[in-house]
Design an enzyme around this catalytic site. Structure first.
Site, mmCIF file in Angstrom:
data_model
loop_
_atom_site.group_PDB
_atom_site.id
_atom_site.type_symbol
_atom_site.label_atom_id
_atom_site.label_comp_id
_atom_site.label_asym_id
_atom_site.label_seq_id
_atom_site.Cartn_x
_atom_site.Cartn_y
_atom_site.Cartn_z
ATOM 1 N N THR A 1 -17.121 58.896 9.365
ATOM 2 C CA THR A 1 -17.222 58.678 10.812
ATOM 3 C C THR A 1 -17.090 60.029 11.517
ATOM 4 O OG1 THR A 1 -14.861 58.066 10.810
ATOM 5 C CG2 THR A 1 -16.469 56.275 10.796
ATOM 6 N N LYS B 1 -12.707 59.050 2.986
ATOM 7 C CA LYS B 1 -13.073 59.419 4.350
ATOM 8 C C LYS B 1 -11.836 59.339 5.218
ATOM 9 C CE LYS B 1 -13.912 57.354 7.608
ATOM 10 N NZ LYS B 1 -13.047 57.285 8.838
ATOM 11 N N THR C 1 -4.924 56.089 2.970
ATOM 12 C CA THR C 1 -5.577 56.816 4.051
ATOM 13 C C THR C 1 -6.563 55.874 4.695
ATOM 14 O OG1 THR C 1 -6.854 58.750 4.607
ATOM 15 C CG2 THR C 1 -7.321 57.744 2.483
ATOM 16 N N GLU D 1 -8.942 65.719 12.936
ATOM 17 C CA GLU D 1 -9.765 65.892 14.134
ATOM 18 C C GLU D 1 -9.199 67.003 15.012
ATOM 19 O OE1 GLU D 1 -11.405 61.312 14.481
ATOM 20 O OE2 GLU D 1 -9.631 61.916 15.603
ATOM 21 N N ASN E 1 -11.298 62.098 20.710
ATOM 22 C CA ASN E 1 -10.740 60.764 20.837
ATOM 23 C C ASN E 1 -10.778 60.200 22.248
ATOM 24 O OD1 ASN E 1 -9.585 59.779 18.133
ATOM 25 N ND2 ASN E 1 -8.991 61.943 18.213
ATOM 26 N N SER F 1 -18.384 56.319 22.376
ATOM 27 C CA SER F 1 -19.692 56.642 22.954
ATOM 28 C C SER F 1 -20.661 57.130 21.898
ATOM 29 C CB SER F 1 -19.534 57.707 24.025
ATOM 30 O OG SER F 1 -19.054 58.906 23.471
#
Length: 395
Positions: free
Chosen positions: A146, A172, A183, A267, A390, A395
């Protein structure tokens, strides 16, 4: 294509256009023979439909044949309809492969609350099944990414008394990672022959030392799942105590390698914080301290900015809930002692620390002076990009 999967496993992927057109977002791995299953799952009370399905299979089936993974929709918090849709996807694959529905383990990732786009599944599953054997570990991993910046997979071989076996791990995850078992999603494969109870026990210990000791943002997902499939296709059995120890050592090492990748790819992250706690009254107290430091937003932002603000680390130790004497606590940052038995030291080392904090790996060593308890933990730093990613994830 590099053949980095263990013997007897085939992988495929297809573009179902669940979220972005033109990329694989549906993956399938099939074992040519029944594989012994081990698994661990999220402890979030809101368990996604695929988690419930996998747990049910693990509880009643000794072996499985396939893993089916999708990106784009988490199928979490979707009620009875979500569970029915999950089972329908298993049935689609079963109908085209000849496998039983309960031999297929579903994994999903994406936005919580989003139902599976069933019409796109219907269109994509035939191509998915047809693709079996055309993807390697990287290809399968990419099918359920993702926000990941890169695919996370690793392979290694281990020589047992009867010959060599292979381990391959694919995972992932970049955000919503603070596992209390695993995870976001992870699949570990081996062609070793192992007994089910031994495999599950070994798997649990290895996960406890690796995936259970990483954090990106302190959030535990609804979909966290780690599966281990051992199909015995190598013809090499792990039976003796020595063989089992070698296999567990290799499994732990490869899970550590991949779990490190998760933190590295957090991230917006730029650094990995390696936290080592020793001298605690118990291992449990050491874990409290390590997780408190690793979850502290003030610590994470300081590390991101290269600020040697050791006071934030010591403060997080103090509110961890662990029992210790504050006057006996010492702390090193990047190998330089800045706090010794409750007092600051080496105040002239700020410039040296600033240079060291530019590195991608930052070491924090905490000595509590209260016993022999110890714990290690990995956490990412926290930067501007995490908020950017985040704030508009859907979107």
């Amino acid at each position: 294509m590099q053949n980095d999967l263990p013997k007897g496993f085939r992988a495929g992927a297809a573009a179902a256009n669940f979220k972005k057109a033109g990329r694989d977002d549906l993956g399938l791995i099939v074992s040519d023979t029944p594989a012994v299953l081990a698994g661990m799952f999220t402890q979030n009370l809101f368990k996604a439909a695929p988690v419930l399905a996998c747990q049910e299979i693990l509880n009643r089936a000794g072996t499985v044949r396939a893993v089916l993974a999708n990106a784009g929709q988490a199928n979490a918090c979707t009620g009875d309809e979500g569970l029915a849709n999950c089972r329908a996807t298993q049935s689609m694959v079963a109908g085209l492969t000849g496998l039983a529905v309960d031999e297929i383990l579903p994994l999903s990732t994406g936005v919580v609350g989003a139902h599976l786009k069933m019409e796109r599944w219907v269109d994509a599953v035939p191509a998915l099944v047809k693709s079996l054997g055309t993807r390697d570990a990287e290809g399968f991993t990419r099918s359920f990414m993702t926000t990941d910046a890169f695919p996370k997979f690793a392979m290694r071989e281990v020589t047992l008394a009867g010959g060599t076996v292979r381990l391959t791990v694919m995972a992932k995850g970049a955000g919503m990672i603070c596992p209390n078992m695993a995870t976001m999603l992870c699949v570990a494969l081996t062609d070793a022959q192992v007994e089910r109870d031994s495999w599950q026990a070994m798997f649990g210990r290895a996960v406890g030392k690796t995936f259970n000791r990483v954090s990106v943002d302190g959030d535990t997902s609804t979909n966290d799942t780690i599966l281990g499939l051992a199909n015995g296709a190598s013809g090499v059995a792990a039976q003796s105590t020595a063989d089992m120890a070698l296999l567990e050592e290799a499994l732990t090492a490869i899970l550590a390698q991949v779990s490190y990748m998760l933190v590295k790819d957090g991230e917006g992250a730029s650094k990995v914080i390696h936290i080592t706690v020793s001298g605690a009254g118990s291992d449990a107290d050491a874990e409290l301290v390590a997780r408190s430091v690793g979850h502290s937003q003030l610590v994470k932002t300081a590390i991101y900015g290269g600020d040697a603000n050791w006071g934030r680390i010591v403060t997080a130790v103090g509110y961890s809930g662990a029992k210790f004497d504050p006057t006996k606590v010492s702390m090193k940052l990047c190998g330089i002692e800045r706090f010794r038995q409750g007092c600051p030291v080496n105040e002239d080392q700020e410039d040296a620390l600033a240079a060291l904090l530019k590195g991608k790996d930052v070491q924090v060593d905490i000595e509590l002076g209260s016993g022999t308890g110890a714990y290690t933990f990995k956490a990412s730093d926290l930067g501007h990009e995490y908020v950017t990613l985040n704030s508009d994830y859907r979107s």
